[in-house]
Scaffold this motif. Structure first.
Motif, short mmCIF file in Angstrom:
data_model
loop_
_atom_site.label_atom_id
_atom_site.label_comp_id
_atom_site.label_asym_id
_atom_site.label_seq_id
_atom_site.Cartn_x
_atom_site.Cartn_y
_atom_site.Cartn_z
N HIS A 1 35.24 -59.49 43.68
CA HIS A 1 36.24 -60.54 43.85
C HIS A 1 37.42 -60.10 44.72
O HIS A 1 38.06 -60.96 45.36
CB HIS A 1 36.76 -60.98 42.48
CG HIS A 1 35.75 -61.72 41.66
ND1 HIS A 1 35.14 -62.88 42.08
CD2 HIS A 1 35.22 -61.44 40.43
CE1 HIS A 1 34.29 -63.31 41.16
NE2 HIS A 1 34.32 -62.45 40.15
N ARG B 1 26.80 -65.91 37.30
CA ARG B 1 26.76 -67.26 37.85
C ARG B 1 25.44 -67.97 37.53
O ARG B 1 25.42 -69.18 37.31
CB ARG B 1 27.03 -67.22 39.36
CG ARG B 1 28.46 -66.80 39.66
CD ARG B 1 28.77 -66.73 41.14
NE ARG B 1 30.16 -66.36 41.34
CZ ARG B 1 30.73 -66.11 42.53
NH1 ARG B 1 29.99 -66.20 43.64
NH2 ARG B 1 32.01 -65.78 42.61
N HIS C 1 32.14 -69.98 30.92
CA HIS C 1 32.60 -68.69 31.46
C HIS C 1 32.52 -67.57 30.42
O HIS C 1 31.98 -66.49 30.70
CB HIS C 1 34.03 -68.81 31.99
CG HIS C 1 34.57 -67.53 32.55
ND1 HIS C 1 34.15 -67.02 33.77
CD2 HIS C 1 35.47 -66.64 32.06
CE1 HIS C 1 34.78 -65.88 34.00
NE2 HIS C 1 35.58 -65.63 32.98
N ILE D 1 24.33 -72.21 44.34
CA ILE D 1 25.70 -72.22 43.86
C ILE D 1 25.72 -72.38 42.34
O ILE D 1 24.74 -72.84 41.75
CB ILE D 1 26.54 -73.35 44.50
CG1 ILE D 1 25.92 -74.72 44.20
CG2 ILE D 1 26.70 -73.14 45.99
CD1 ILE D 1 26.80 -75.89 44.60
N ASP D 2 26.83 -71.98 41.74
CA ASP D 2 27.00 -72.13 40.29
C ASP D 2 27.70 -73.45 39.98
O ASP D 2 28.00 -74.23 40.89
CB ASP D 2 27.73 -70.91 39.72
CG ASP D 2 29.22 -70.88 40.03
OD1 ASP D 2 29.74 -71.84 40.66
OD2 ASP D 2 29.88 -69.90 39.66
N HIS E 1 30.61 -74.21 39.40
CA HIS E 1 31.95 -74.32 39.96
C HIS E 1 31.94 -74.29 41.48
O HIS E 1 32.99 -74.24 42.11
CB HIS E 1 32.83 -73.20 39.41
CG HIS E 1 32.76 -73.09 37.92
ND1 HIS E 1 32.20 -72.01 37.27
CD2 HIS E 1 33.14 -73.96 36.94
CE1 HIS E 1 32.25 -72.19 35.96
NE2 HIS E 1 32.81 -73.37 35.74
N GLU F 1 30.61 -71.93 43.39
CA GLU F 1 30.64 -70.60 43.99
C GLU F 1 29.21 -70.12 44.26
O GLU F 1 28.29 -70.40 43.48
CB GLU F 1 31.36 -69.63 43.06
CG GLU F 1 32.83 -69.96 42.89
CD GLU F 1 33.55 -68.94 42.04
OE1 GLU F 1 34.38 -68.20 42.59
OE2 GLU F 1 33.28 -68.90 40.82
N GLN G 1 30.21 -69.59 52.82
CA GLN G 1 30.74 -70.93 52.60
C GLN G 1 32.01 -71.12 53.44
O GLN G 1 33.01 -70.44 53.23
CB GLN G 1 31.09 -71.14 51.12
CG GLN G 1 29.87 -71.15 50.21
CD GLN G 1 30.25 -71.30 48.75
OE1 GLN G 1 31.05 -70.54 48.24
NE2 GLN G 1 29.68 -72.29 48.08
N SER H 1 34.03 -76.91 45.68
CA SER H 1 34.17 -75.76 44.82
C SER H 1 35.59 -75.68 44.27
O SER H 1 36.50 -76.35 44.77
CB SER H 1 33.85 -74.48 45.62
OG SER H 1 33.92 -73.33 44.80
N THR I 1 38.50 -72.60 42.92
CA THR I 1 38.73 -71.17 43.05
C THR I 1 38.97 -70.48 41.71
O THR I 1 38.90 -69.26 41.63
CB THR I 1 39.94 -70.88 43.97
OG1 THR I 1 41.12 -71.46 43.39
CG2 THR I 1 39.71 -71.46 45.35
N SER J 1 38.13 -70.90 37.27
CA SER J 1 37.29 -71.65 36.32
C SER J 1 37.82 -71.50 34.90
O SER J 1 37.04 -71.38 33.95
CB SER J 1 35.84 -71.17 36.41
OG SER J 1 35.76 -69.77 36.25
N LYS K 1 43.65 -74.91 44.88
CA LYS K 1 42.51 -74.41 44.10
C LYS K 1 41.27 -75.26 44.25
O LYS K 1 40.23 -74.98 43.65
CB LYS K 1 42.90 -74.32 42.63
CG LYS K 1 43.98 -73.28 42.34
CD LYS K 1 44.45 -73.34 40.91
CE LYS K 1 45.38 -72.17 40.59
NZ LYS K 1 46.55 -72.11 41.47
#
Length: 229
Positions: free
Chosen positions: A27, A90, A108, A135-136, A138, A140, A152, A170, A172, A174, A223
């Motif tokens: 991250h 994810r 999460h 993608i997940d 959210h 991501e 992305q 998306s 940023t 969660s 976000k």
């Protein structure tokens, strides 16, 4: 019978603490694949001497190039290891939403626990059942088995101008609070959004979607990640 091969006692497996460091590196590392000890210390809320000690251990595993007082350079092996932890997290979030009916705001913490399972076949089966998602929940990207990740090219909603029509792709963060905030406004991924006005004083946005109007603060707009329609 499917053998999941879950065995946390195997010495060749990464520890939970190591995996948390790897995920933090994923991250935090910049475009040059670098991260500082100070950034890791703040992100993980761990004292810098402990971070330095772990980075020396990572250097022994060839996951990073570590030199005192210099940014940590993440190696190709380190990037793959970190991406695999994120992949497990994810994929789990996507499975909980798509196959078990959880809301995107409730996955999460469960994924935080399941990401430390050491069973490649378990997550490969999860991937197959989900038809190999990119993608997940959210928005991501989910790394593949080799740690590769799709690029992305998203913009922040806060970077848009009046009259733009965009698609929410998306978020940023969660956290439960933020996702519940969006739920209350029925704002979810894939929504088409039009920017109606931008307040000069505080840069808040008035947007429309699904025939409704909402005011969004600059903090919220930063976000939300979008693409142009």
């Amino acid at each position: 019978m499917l053998d999941l091969k879950i065995n946390s006692s195997n010495n060749n497996m990464n520890s939970l603490t190591e995996e948390n460091y790897l995920k933090a590196i994923f991250h935090l590392m910049d475009a040059e694949n670098q991260v500082t000890v100070n950034e890791l210390s703040k992100f993980l809320n761990i004292k810098m001497p402990s971070v330095n000690s772990m980075m020396k251990k990572f250097a022994d595993k060839n996951w990073v190039i570590y030199e005192t007082y210099k940014p940590i350079k993440v190696t190709e092996s380190g990037m793959k290891e970190s991406a695999i932890v994120v992949r497990k997290h994810r994929l789990t979030e996507m499975f909980l939403v798509e196959k078990m009916g959880f809301g995107w705001e409730n996955v999460h913490e469960i994924a935080e626990q399941l990401e430390h399972l050491h069973s490649e076949i378990f997550f490969d089966k999860m991937d197959e059942l989900l038809n190999y998602p990119k993608i997940d929940p959210h928005g991501e990207p989910i790394p593949d088995k080799d740690g590769n990740i799709i690029n992305q090219n998203f913009k922040k909603l806060s970077e848009c101008k009046i009259g733009d029509v965009v698609i929410l792709r998306s978020v940023t963060i969660s956290t439960d609070d933020f996702l519940n905030y969006l739920n209350q406004r029925e704002l979810s991924l894939g929504k088409e959004i039009e920017i109606l006005s931008i307040e000069k004083f505080d840069s808040s946005f008035t947007i429309s979607y699904d025939s409704k109007k909402e005011s969004m603060s600059k903090m919220v707009c930063e976000k939300l990640l979008i693409t142009k329609k």
